[in-house]
Write a protein that holds these residues in place. Structure first.
Motif, PDB file in Angstrom:
ATOM      1  N   CYS A 169       1.036  -1.439   0.013  1.00  0.00           N
ATOM      2  CA  CYS A 169      -0.509   0.158   0.095  1.00  0.00           C
ATOM      3  C   CYS A 169       1.032   1.394  -0.123  1.00  0.00           C
ATOM      4  O   CYS A 169       2.008   0.898   0.754  1.00  0.00           O
ATOM      5  CB  CYS A 169      -1.153   0.285   0.767  1.00  0.00           C
ATOM      6  N   GLU A 171      -0.102   2.104  -3.340  1.00  0.00           N
ATOM      7  CA  GLU A 171      -0.307   1.629  -4.943  1.00  0.00           C
ATOM      8  C   GLU A 171      -0.886   0.691  -5.436  1.00  0.00           C
ATOM      9  O   GLU A 171      -1.925   0.949  -6.195  1.00  0.00           O
ATOM     10  CB  GLU A 171       1.521   1.642  -5.361  1.00  0.00           C
ATOM     11  N   VAL A 174      -4.989   0.550  -6.255  1.00  0.00           N
ATOM     12  CA  VAL A 174      -4.804   1.003  -6.875  1.00  0.00           C
ATOM     13  C   VAL A 174      -4.831  -0.094  -8.012  1.00  0.00           C
ATOM     14  O   VAL A 174      -6.264  -0.393  -8.675  1.00  0.00           O
ATOM     15  CB  VAL A 174      -3.904   2.255  -7.838  1.00  0.00           C
ATOM     16  N   THR A 175      -4.106  -0.668  -7.937  1.00  0.00           N
ATOM     17  CA  THR A 175      -4.182  -1.599  -9.418  1.00  0.00           C
ATOM     18  C   THR A 175      -4.952  -2.610  -8.761  1.00  0.00           C
ATOM     19  O   THR A 175      -5.052  -3.892  -9.845  1.00  0.00           O
ATOM     20  CB  THR A 175      -2.821  -2.711  -8.916  1.00  0.00           C
ATOM     21  N   LYS A 177      -7.742  -1.809  -6.858  1.00  0.00           N
ATOM     22  CA  LYS A 177      -9.294  -1.916  -7.703  1.00  0.00           C
ATOM     23  C   LYS A 177     -10.152  -0.890  -6.806  1.00  0.00           C
ATOM     24  O   LYS A 177     -11.253  -1.457  -6.746  1.00  0.00           O
ATOM     25  CB  LYS A 177      -9.813  -2.242  -9.196  1.00  0.00           C
ATOM     26  N   ILE A 179      -9.435   1.961  -5.539  1.00  0.00           N
ATOM     27  CA  ILE A 179      -9.999   2.892  -5.325  1.00  0.00           C
ATOM     28  C   ILE A 179      -9.209   3.479  -6.672  1.00  0.00           C
ATOM     29  O   ILE A 179      -8.542   3.032  -7.154  1.00  0.00           O
ATOM     30  CB  ILE A 179      -9.523   3.978  -4.818  1.00  0.00           C
ATOM     31  N   SER A 180     -10.017   4.527  -7.792  1.00  0.00           N
ATOM     32  CA  SER A 180      -9.084   4.833  -8.541  1.00  0.00           C
ATOM     33  C   SER A 180      -8.004   5.486  -8.223  1.00  0.00           C
ATOM     34  O   SER A 180      -7.987   6.160  -7.252  1.00  0.00           O
ATOM     35  CB  SER A 180     -10.628   6.163  -9.468  1.00  0.00           C
ATOM     36  N   ARG A 181      -7.384   6.214  -9.507  1.00  0.00           N
ATOM     37  CA  ARG A 181      -5.737   6.848  -8.699  1.00  0.00           C
ATOM     38  C   ARG A 181      -5.826   8.236  -8.342  1.00  0.00           C
ATOM     39  O   ARG A 181      -5.156   8.833  -7.974  1.00  0.00           O
ATOM     40  CB  ARG A 181      -5.553   6.800 -10.224  1.00  0.00           C
ATOM     41  N   GLU A 182      -6.555   9.063  -8.579  1.00  0.00           N
ATOM     42  CA  GLU A 182      -7.480   9.839  -8.306  1.00  0.00           C
ATOM     43  C   GLU A 182      -7.159  10.306  -6.837  1.00  0.00           C
ATOM     44  O   GLU A 182      -6.674  11.570  -6.164  1.00  0.00           O
ATOM     45  CB  GLU A 182      -8.216  10.930  -9.081  1.00  0.00           C
ATOM     46  N   TYR A 183      -7.843   9.266  -6.057  1.00  0.00           N
ATOM     47  CA  TYR A 183      -7.351   9.668  -4.284  1.00  0.00           C
ATOM     48  C   TYR A 183      -6.337   9.327  -3.971  1.00  0.00           C
ATOM     49  O   TYR A 183      -5.891   9.057  -3.073  1.00  0.00           O
ATOM     50  CB  TYR A 183      -8.902   8.587  -3.938  1.00  0.00           C
ATOM     51  N   LEU A 184      -5.646   8.391  -4.741  1.00  0.00           N
ATOM     52  CA  LEU A 184      -4.154   8.062  -4.490  1.00  0.00           C
ATOM     53  C   LEU A 184      -3.353   9.261  -3.988  1.00  0.00           C
ATOM     54  O   LEU A 184      -2.745   9.048  -2.611  1.00  0.00           O
ATOM     55  CB  LEU A 184      -3.012   7.320  -5.634  1.00  0.00           C
ATOM     56  N   TYR A 215     -18.760   1.075  -6.002  1.00  0.00           N
ATOM     57  CA  TYR A 215     -17.961   2.452  -5.668  1.00  0.00           C
ATOM     58  C   TYR A 215     -18.838   3.588  -4.833  1.00  0.00           C
ATOM     59  O   TYR A 215     -19.836   3.833  -5.122  1.00  0.00           O
ATOM     60  CB  TYR A 215     -17.482   2.993  -7.106  1.00  0.00           C
TER      61      TYR A 215
END
Length: 416
Positions: A169, A171, A174-175, A177, A179-184, A215
């Motif tokens: 975590c 990362e 996101v992989t 799925k 969360i979407s990358r915009e929240y990373l 989601y």
């Protein structure tokens, strides 16, 4: 010479010697206190020596069958026993340890374990309560180990079992799925904020955690602590389902920002967004304002009524959304007057031509669909540092010139 009787008499542990009485059939029915030390007398609520030679029945009433049976078993079969007993009259818990003495007698040590027993019951209650809350709540507890980068979710919520432990975590969120990358970036920023010394952080994200894979919005509340022996930082917290709250907030936000009829920004929001861009604009950046006005719109209202007029305005708003880019700012000034604003344009004259070509192409398409509308446009472009008021005033002058030239046309004023 050491007097063992003296030490037994005064030791702080309650001790007594018992003799069990039986009936004609050899069944135990009562017991007699042969000896008791001071601690035992105090525990039972008597003066020292007062209970010696007394039967339990005459002191306390009917003896409990379980206690009597254990005493008898210790005397006859030489077996030790440990009893846990609750006295409701005194609201006390006792632990009784029996062991055989000489034939016919039973030694008995009595301990008041009320406090420890109540503590155990409180702990058990808290554990059961915590378990119930975890099973019944929609909150999802988590722990993140900054050293190993492992995120572990608790037993609460309907989280998918394969996602209870998430390595690598943040990362892998996101992989996998979740969360979407915009929240990373928001999660990484929260971790850095906690590492810098902030005690707690709260933020909203959309995540796919439940079995159905949908989601949903969650409010993430977390804080940090440092392990005493390893010095590793851990982050603990919980996710609270915030779907309804965020939807309500977004609805209120949209209501405050958008024109309710045409679903474009209202004048307050649009003016604010344009003003921010103009304040941040650098030297030689070209910004363009389009002031659009429907020609002869009053005739539509007078001829067909306001309901038809509202349909025209809604249709024109759709046309503007198809004309301008998503990054452009489009809003309704009021009535049949609208503004489009495009910022930091590299080739302003070409951009104006393309936008106006799209606009009049959309108007022709609408006419074929039964919406006969014409539009005059005043355009002001500038590479100079200008205020919003200046932009609007110059665009209004250009609109006036466009209408004087015959309507359904556009006019450009430049300050480059």
């Amino acid at each position: 010479m050491i007097n063992s009787d003296f030490y037994l008499e005064n030791m702080p542990i309650a001790f007594c010697v018992l003799e069990v009485l039986t009936d004609d059939e050899g069944k135990p029915v009562d017991f007699v206190f042969v000896y008791s030390n001071k601690a035992y007398a105090r525990m039972e609520g008597y003066d020292h020596g007062e209970i010696a030679g007394k039967r339990y029945r005459e002191l306390c009433g009917e003896p409990k069958e379980k206690r009597l049976s254990c005493y008898y078993d210790t005397i006859v079969y030489r077996k030790e026993h440990v009893l846990n007993e609750y006295d409701p009259k005194r609201d006390k818990h006792f632990m009784i340890h029996t062991y055989p003495l000489e034939e016919g007698y039973c030694g008995c040590i009595l301990q008041d374990v009320t406090e420890s027993r109540k503590m155990e019951m409180r702990l058990l209650y808290e554990q059961e309560k915590g378990k119930f809350l975890l099973e019944s709540t929609t909150e999802i507890v988590f722990e993140y180990d900054q050293n190993t980068h492992i995120l572990t979710f608790g037993d609460g919520g309907n989280i998918r079992e394969e996602n209870r432990v998430v390595p690598d975590c943040p990362e892998s969120l996101v992989t996998k799925k979740l969360i979407s990358r915009e929240y990373l970036e928001k999660i990484e920023k929260a971790v850095q904020t906690l590492k810098s010394g902030e005690r707690a952080v709260e933020f909203n994200i959309q995540a796919s955690l439940d079995e159905d894979g949908a989601y949903r919005w969650y409010t993430v509340s977390c804080s940090r602590y440092t392990e005493q022996y390893t010095g590793h930082m851990r982050i603990v917290g919980y996710l609270r389902n915030a779907e309804q709250m965020v939807r309500s907030q977004n609805a209120l936000k949209k209501e405050a920002m958008y024109d309710p009829l045409v679903d474009l920004f209202n004048v307050k929001t649009g003016r604010g967004l344009v003003s921010e861009i103009l304040e941040r604009a650098g030297e030689n950046e070209v910004n363009i304002m389009f002031l659009l006005d429907l020609d002869n719109f009053k005739r539509v209202n007078d001829t067909y009524g306001h309901q038809k007029g509202d349909e025209f305005l809604k249709k024109f708003a759709v046309i503007l959304r198809n004309t301008f880019r998503k990054s452009d700012i489009v809003y309704r000034m009021g009535g049949d007057e609208f503004i489009g604003f495009t910022a930091n344009v590299a080739k302003p004259d070409q951009a104006v031509e393309k936008i106006m070509e799209r606009l009049y192409g959309q108007l022709e398409k609408a006419e074929r669909e039964g919406f006969q509308m014409k539009c005059s446009v005043g355009i002001f472009m500038s590479s100079q540092k200008c205020t919003y008021s200046h932009f609007y005033r110059m665009a209004d002058q250009a609109l006036y010139a466009a209408k004087r030239s015959g309507k359904n046309k556009y006019w450009v004023i430049r300050e480059l």
